[in-house]
Design a protein around this motif. Sequence first.
Motif, short mmCIF file in Angstrom:
data_model
loop_
_atom_site.label_atom_id
_atom_site.label_comp_id
_atom_site.label_asym_id
_atom_site.label_seq_id
_atom_site.Cartn_x
_atom_site.Cartn_y
_atom_site.Cartn_z
N ARG A 288 -14.82 -19.13 -51.07
CA ARG A 288 -16.19 -18.74 -51.33
C ARG A 288 -16.90 -19.77 -52.21
O ARG A 288 -18.05 -20.15 -51.98
CB ARG A 288 -16.25 -17.37 -52.00
CG ARG A 288 -17.24 -16.46 -51.31
CD ARG A 288 -17.27 -15.11 -51.95
NE ARG A 288 -16.12 -14.92 -52.83
CZ ARG A 288 -16.09 -14.00 -53.78
NH1 ARG A 288 -17.09 -13.22 -53.97
NH2 ARG A 288 -15.01 -13.86 -54.55
N VAL A 289 -16.22 -20.24 -53.22
CA VAL A 289 -16.81 -21.24 -54.10
C VAL A 289 -17.13 -22.51 -53.30
O VAL A 289 -18.22 -23.07 -53.42
CB VAL A 289 -15.87 -21.57 -55.28
CG1 VAL A 289 -16.41 -22.72 -56.10
CG2 VAL A 289 -15.68 -20.34 -56.15
N ARG B 55 -23.92 -10.59 -43.51
CA ARG B 55 -22.63 -10.07 -43.93
C ARG B 55 -21.74 -9.81 -42.73
O ARG B 55 -20.94 -8.89 -42.73
CB ARG B 55 -22.83 -8.79 -44.74
CG ARG B 55 -23.33 -9.06 -46.13
CD ARG B 55 -23.38 -7.81 -46.97
NE ARG B 55 -24.64 -7.08 -46.86
CZ ARG B 55 -25.80 -7.55 -47.23
NH1 ARG B 55 -25.91 -8.75 -47.70
NH2 ARG B 55 -26.88 -6.81 -47.12
N THR C 146 -22.18 -17.74 -44.76
CA THR C 146 -22.57 -17.42 -46.13
C THR C 146 -23.65 -16.35 -46.19
O THR C 146 -23.59 -15.45 -47.00
CB THR C 146 -23.09 -18.68 -46.85
OG1 THR C 146 -22.09 -19.67 -46.76
CG2 THR C 146 -23.37 -18.39 -48.30
N PHE C 147 -24.65 -16.47 -45.34
CA PHE C 147 -25.64 -15.41 -45.28
C PHE C 147 -25.14 -14.39 -44.29
O PHE C 147 -24.04 -14.51 -43.80
CB PHE C 147 -27.01 -15.99 -44.89
CG PHE C 147 -27.40 -17.12 -45.78
CD1 PHE C 147 -27.64 -16.91 -47.12
CD2 PHE C 147 -27.47 -18.41 -45.29
CE1 PHE C 147 -27.96 -17.96 -47.95
CE2 PHE C 147 -27.79 -19.47 -46.13
CZ PHE C 147 -28.04 -19.23 -47.45
N VAL D 126 -31.07 -14.01 -52.52
CA VAL D 126 -29.83 -14.60 -52.03
C VAL D 126 -29.92 -16.12 -52.10
O VAL D 126 -29.00 -16.79 -52.58
CB VAL D 126 -29.57 -14.16 -50.57
CG1 VAL D 126 -28.40 -14.92 -49.99
CG2 VAL D 126 -29.32 -12.66 -50.52
N LEU E 210 -20.80 -24.34 -52.72
CA LEU E 210 -21.07 -25.72 -53.12
C LEU E 210 -21.38 -26.59 -51.91
O LEU E 210 -22.25 -27.47 -51.95
CB LEU E 210 -19.86 -26.30 -53.86
CG LEU E 210 -19.47 -25.64 -55.18
CD1 LEU E 210 -18.22 -26.29 -55.73
CD2 LEU E 210 -20.60 -25.73 -56.19
N ARG F 199 -29.37 -17.41 -55.56
CA ARG F 199 -27.97 -17.44 -55.98
C ARG F 199 -27.24 -18.63 -55.38
O ARG F 199 -26.27 -19.11 -55.94
CB ARG F 199 -27.23 -16.17 -55.54
CG ARG F 199 -27.70 -14.91 -56.17
CD ARG F 199 -26.76 -14.39 -57.25
NE ARG F 199 -27.57 -13.85 -58.34
CZ ARG F 199 -27.15 -13.70 -59.59
NH1 ARG F 199 -25.94 -14.07 -59.93
NH2 ARG F 199 -27.93 -13.22 -60.51
#
Lengths: 236, 236
Positions: free
Chosen positions: B166-167, B18, B15-16, B70, B171, B73
């Motif tokens: 991604r969602v 890139r 997730t973190f 980040v 979560l 978010r």
Amino acid sequence: MPVGEAARQLELSRTFGRGAAVPSIADEIALAVATEIIEGRLSPGDDLSSVDLARSFSSSRTPVREALLVLEREGFVEITARRRPRVARLLLREVRELYNLRAELYALVSRAVVQKAGEADLETLRGHQRALEAAAADDDVDRYFWINVQFRNTEADIARDATLRRVLDSLGLRALQLRHLSLAQPGRLEPSVRDHARLLQAYEDRDAELASALTQSLVRAGHTAIERSGWTGEEP
Amino acid sequence: MPVGEAARQLELSRTFGRGAAVPSIADEIALAVATEIIEGRLSPGDDLSSVDLARSFSSSRTPVREALLVLEREGFVEITARRRPRVARLLLREVRELYNLRAELYALVSRAVVQKAGEADLETLRGHQRALEAAAADDDVDRYFWINVQFRNTEADIARDATLRRVLDSLGLRALQLRHLSLAQPGRLEPSVRDHARLLQAYEDRDAELASALTQSLVRAGHTAIERSGWTGEEP
DNA sequence: GCTTCACAAAGTGTCGACACTCACGGAGAG
DNA sequence: CTCTCCGTGAGTGTCGACACTTTGTGAAGC
């Protein structure tokens, strides 16, 4: 488009800008660039050099960078390390995923609406419905579009689920440009109005199955219209 | 916990960061701070002054700010304009929303798995299942936990839906601290193993209804265990 | 003893600068 | 005439600095 513009800014500013009284420069830039992308003044693949952006907003690169990062998280911009950021391309595949997920999630929302909506909530929806009918009668696609967005937003509010809401906002924003395209297809308004009317009835009857099925159908119809329109995500 | 640590870093770095070969300083900071929050070394409500963080990572405030954005978010940090960022509190209400949404989304994933899984995919899942059984036999909660995470990840991969993925990642990350707590409840492992076995069978039988129902049940069982554990999200 | 006000300390948002990396076009080799 | 290599200009990631805002503490007033 006076109605559309105001509504769009409202829609966007909920996601960007942290609701602060004085939005930071970064917020303003994110909002402005997102608007440009959605309205098509910036095309997929365009370079977004932070130097240029800083110049045109007469700020330094720091807030620009921040804005670009936010836009990346929302899927508007592609950032590769040490390379110039670009406006993201929306691939056909992603559009399908996007609409599929939105259809499923709004189906959830509809179930929640059936369960939680009070009389006041239903009255708000009825107001939207009347506005939809009026816009459709005038064949005013743009007005119809934004009332439609409001309808979906109201449903999401009634569901009273902040987590779901955030996901939907993010997905909805991404789809905003396409949703517009979708309703502009000829003959789309009448069936949409009818389904919204039936949906409202289902809410009043507390019929969760029908409501979620109708909502899903409404979202998927939007997707179908996009694919029928010949949109492919390619550059001309 | 050697297994757990490696797996956690892997989970977070998706997730973190890139995926760049050389992660930026900002990525490293985001990863480190997220780890601290998940592992409980930083408690909800704690101040996260960018000055302090910059000092402790011996960098300037610029990458720290980026990392904090980040993390905001992803829901780990609360940032109010002109105020010190804080570690976000996870309210009971949000946990319920989080688990509810995860249950619905993983049900979708399960349907997709039924539809799309090839023999190789099923074999991977069988491998995880065997590992789950072994970990449960050893009563090794920590190992079980991370294999469980991998199981869910593999399912999401098989679904081949980047948007959904991604969602779910977002979560899932948010729930990571709680998921741990959840499985640590006594007597949780055996039913979980059994349900996973049955789920695998449903995948092989291409039984979408059963598979999605089982997955939903598995996720909701995790939530129930958390609520039973007496967790309230309040500070001691 | 409690409240109000003011001031110092700390922190945030933004800036301009700098080193390092990348893209691109022109010079030279084949 | 095409391909390769290199230099140059442009752009990114990071830094330290500065003005403005918030926090918190202690003195003055009630």
